[in-house]
Scaffold this motif. Sequence first.
Motif, PDB file in Angstrom:
ATOM      1  N   ASP A  83      -2.832   5.002  -2.079  1.00 40.13           N
ATOM      2  CA  ASP A  83      -4.214   5.431  -2.291  1.00 40.13           C
ATOM      3  C   ASP A  83      -4.379   6.938  -2.134  1.00 40.13           C
ATOM      4  O   ASP A  83      -5.447   7.485  -2.419  1.00 40.13           O
ATOM      5  CB  ASP A  83      -5.175   4.678  -1.372  1.00 40.13           C
ATOM      6  CG  ASP A  83      -4.904   4.934   0.101  1.00 40.13           C
ATOM      7  OD1 ASP A  83      -3.993   5.734   0.412  1.00 40.13           O
ATOM      8  OD2 ASP A  83      -5.586   4.321   0.939  1.00 40.13           O
ATOM      9  N   SER A 114       0.816  -1.215   0.000  1.00 35.29           N
ATOM     10  CA  SER A 114       0.000   0.000   0.000  1.00 35.29           C
ATOM     11  C   SER A 114       0.847   1.262   0.000  1.00 35.29           C
ATOM     12  O   SER A 114       0.301   2.359  -0.054  1.00 35.29           O
ATOM     13  CB  SER A 114      -0.922   0.015   1.225  1.00 35.29           C
ATOM     14  OG  SER A 114      -0.151  -0.030   2.431  1.00 35.29           O
ATOM     15  N   ASN A 129      -6.190   1.601  -4.545  1.00 38.02           N
ATOM     16  CA  ASN A 129      -6.757   1.242  -3.248  1.00 38.02           C
ATOM     17  C   ASN A 129      -6.458  -0.204  -2.871  1.00 38.02           C
ATOM     18  O   ASN A 129      -6.453  -0.554  -1.685  1.00 38.02           O
ATOM     19  CB  ASN A 129      -8.271   1.470  -3.250  1.00 38.02           C
ATOM     20  CG  ASN A 129      -8.618   2.943  -3.388  1.00 38.02           C
ATOM     21  OD1 ASN A 129      -7.895   3.800  -2.879  1.00 38.02           O
ATOM     22  ND2 ASN A 129      -9.724   3.238  -4.075  1.00 38.02           N
ATOM     23  N   ASP A 130      -6.231  -1.052  -3.870  1.00 35.43           N
ATOM     24  CA  ASP A 130      -5.930  -2.462  -3.598  1.00 35.43           C
ATOM     25  C   ASP A 130      -4.437  -2.740  -3.558  1.00 35.43           C
ATOM     26  O   ASP A 130      -4.012  -3.901  -3.569  1.00 35.43           O
ATOM     27  CB  ASP A 130      -6.587  -3.351  -4.661  1.00 35.43           C
ATOM     28  CG  ASP A 130      -8.100  -3.271  -4.619  1.00 35.43           C
ATOM     29  OD1 ASP A 130      -8.642  -3.068  -3.518  1.00 35.43           O
ATOM     30  OD2 ASP A 130      -8.721  -3.391  -5.691  1.00 35.43           O
ATOM     31  N   ASP A 173      -4.694   5.996  -7.897  1.00 37.15           N
ATOM     32  CA  ASP A 173      -5.896   5.176  -7.730  1.00 37.15           C
ATOM     33  C   ASP A 173      -5.489   3.714  -7.554  1.00 37.15           C
ATOM     34  O   ASP A 173      -5.671   2.877  -8.440  1.00 37.15           O
ATOM     35  CB  ASP A 173      -6.811   5.349  -8.945  1.00 37.15           C
ATOM     36  CG  ASP A 173      -8.138   4.608  -8.764  1.00 37.15           C
ATOM     37  OD1 ASP A 173      -8.462   4.288  -7.605  1.00 37.15           O
ATOM     38  OD2 ASP A 173      -8.817   4.362  -9.771  1.00 37.15           O
TER      39      ASP A 173
END
Length: 964
Positions: free
Chosen positions: A727, A681, A733-734, A731
Amino acid sequence: MTKSPKDTTDGHRRPIKKGCHGDTGFSRRAALQSLSVAVGMGLLSDASARTGSANQQSQESRRGPTLIEKDPDAGFNFPYYLYVPPEAREKPLLVEPVNSGAGSDEFQEDLDAAESTVTDGVARRLCDELRVALVVPVFANPVSDGFYEKFVQSLDTETMHIDSGRFERIDRQLIAMVDDARERIAEDGLELPSDFMMNGFSASGNFVDNFAVMHPERLTSVTAGAVNGMATLPVREAKDHTLNYQIGIADLEELTGSPFDLNAWRDVALFCYMGETETSPNDDTLPYRDVWSEEQAEKAQEVYGEDMQEDRMTFSEAVHDRVDADTRFEVYDDTDHSYSPKIVSDLIAHHRSRNEIEGVSFREELIAGVERLTVDCYVEGTAEDRLRVRVYRGSEEISVEPTTVVAGVSNRVRIELKGPLSLGDEVTLRVSPPEGDVVLSRSATVRYATKFERTVGPDDDTVKITYGASESADRADLYLVPDGEGPHWERNLQLTSVRPGESRTETFELSSSETGIPFASGDEVEVWLIPPGNITPSRAVATDSVTVGGDATGEETEMSSCDVETMQHDEVDISFAGPPTVDETSIQVETSVAESFGKAVRTRLFPENGGGQWGIGLDFVDPGSSGTDAYEIPSGTLQLGETATLRAFPEDWGHIDDAIVVKCTVVAGIQYVEAPIAGASDLTAEFLLPGTLTGEGQVELRIGGERTATLTSVEPGAYDRRTFVLDEVADLNDGLPSDTDVELALVHESVDDPVDVATVTTAGEETVVEIAKPPAPYTNSLTIDYGLEEGYSPERSPAIRLYTEAGSSWGTLLVEPSPGADQRTSVRVNYDEPSVPFRPGDEIELALVDGTDPYARQALSTASATVPENGSEVPTTETTSSTETSTSTSTLTSTTGETNESERIDTSETTTTHQSGTESTARGTSTASEADQPGFGFGTAIGALTGAVYLLKRQLVGGEESEE
């Protein structure tokens, strides 16, 4: 001290341009010189004491260093030194062949080098510590009469092809010396076994490593240091090459008359090691034709690789592992081409445990102020036997609690103290069963002290330091080492000499003309106390450090600039044609020499770390010449934010101060701090835009080749380190996708292409490593699950490596998984590794990496666990990708055909393989079932019985190994 220039342009790393003329005569025999420096180790000067009866000879009957003259009738044409310490054991003697450094026709130089080894070298320290005899063969290392292309003292190929005269079969001559020494020692009443130990470093390290494949039947344990990452390979073929001696064993029978005995070789406990900061070409032998023939050198480069630590050492480790060798490999952090106290302690521990020599010792010099000790211990017994180590100051116990050691294996333990040690303290280690008498003890004195007495602020021009040495200490020199760019020898400042019995607190005034002075906020300033000799951090007997305070803003950004004084010349110029970037393997250099200068100019590159004191040779530039040329440099030479300096010298230069032009720049670029993995992340990177550019640049994130986001702006000349939450900036988020190229590009509008790009390909979803079952305390096994996607194509066979606090950042090879693997296996780690037996609270980490990434800079997957306090509490983690049975880890990929074709290895000598359904063993350790491994479970109710049983066992098996 003036030193003659040593050329570093070599046969395989020539400038890229065609027709350039480099230096001639690539001898550099001194590259093999053993830096057996005076390792300041009080830990070797205090004898271990043992309880029980002793079968000892009187001190008067032992032999001080004695030169035994040559005896052709006895089978040896050269002399050797013999030393037998007082109270010597009837254990295998130690052999260290002489290493004179450079070749010479003056045999007296070889005799002097051997005398130094036997009187105050590392081999002498090993023998005094282990109480075993020492033999130092004195083989000549001539350069004339056809010997220029032979390096006798490394037992190279050319030496082994000598078939007549006094140099014929010096391997057999060494054995004859050993047998002669045993006969002489027997006359003194000490019967030694026929097998023996060997130690060597640099040239002699190559000698003992090579000797082991010829005569494994005579050896118990071998320690070989600074072998350039190229351990002798116990195979006939690799990477489509036939491997003759001194790379492999294909022609060993033709050379010696006897075939390679793989099973006997497997029984030899080998330890091959080197330093993290050893660099090519200074510490490498491949470039020099007196050590390697052109043909052998080219083949070695293709087989082992270029980088000594990341290519060669890992390849050697993998090949040894595939044939089930009993070899430990290690690359010591922050260590150059020299011994260090840590290395010497490891040598002692290796030979001690592998020859069942009981002992306990401090791993470091005891210094005032420490509150934790690290101790090595070996006690005879079985792994079911537990003992305790306690620390005393006088009659007072100062260990916070007893520390457990396991009998029958090598132990390295950390012991917390109730308070700091003081100068002059007498400290004693005592080893005993849980409820029983002391069986081993060891005492040493706190001999040195050094400490910053106040914090250091920006612009300070003084430091206040407490320092001292006990009456029993040796003289040492106190150095201040400011922060800054450039190697430490350009920054360290000698403050004073410290005499035995001296102790004081003193304020030292510093000159602003010195490198790193005045200090800047955030600087790390060190103080070293070092015995006379080489000024390297690994030799320090006491150290302290302090971070310079100031107005902390919390920003990571800092301006970078050259910390080297530049120099111009009217007729000569040299400069970087473009800013060098991190990890580049070539540089563009502009040069010009006016016709009127009248002589050629020698150009050299001086990286901040690597290249050594004399730099890396680039070219000779003739009068009237000018141009821009590209030069290859070793991988890893250029590090982000460090200074790279170009110097031009007259062709007859002899000292670094002879430079007539000096230009420098700061290495720019971008790199990941930790390689991103699928699902991550965030990303952490560090970067620096060349200071020669005008206006801001940017860091761009590119995924799958497409620009995804601009992460931040970058100021030229400013070093920055940042973590980007994905994030928030894109873009994602995963997290990061799997099996995708993830690029960070450092860009600037004035440059068409990126200044630098850092690229990582995330692993596929099937690529994973997990710790299914952490190790039980005081054992050496752990259970792991791993998978590797079918289509993964690494640079070299992937590896799962173990990292612990006690070990180096280079790690330990556990498993070589094959693409398509998806399984669970139980791995036993060699007890010689510093992290085992595993101890309660130890943090362990695994990384699945490419075979050439031992430092896990771009790990494909990682896992971590903590060793539990009690074996009965060990959890088991099930994973859906794992099979339920323990299976082969394809460690012998060369015999199963699952290895990469480019790395195929012929192990036709191998008769033993890992069979499906058995546990994997990391480098030759026991493969007993896990049920046989003891957990930690001593209750106080049975403590006394345990101690009584252990003492009874010692009495039953004691005798000559019990000591007073």
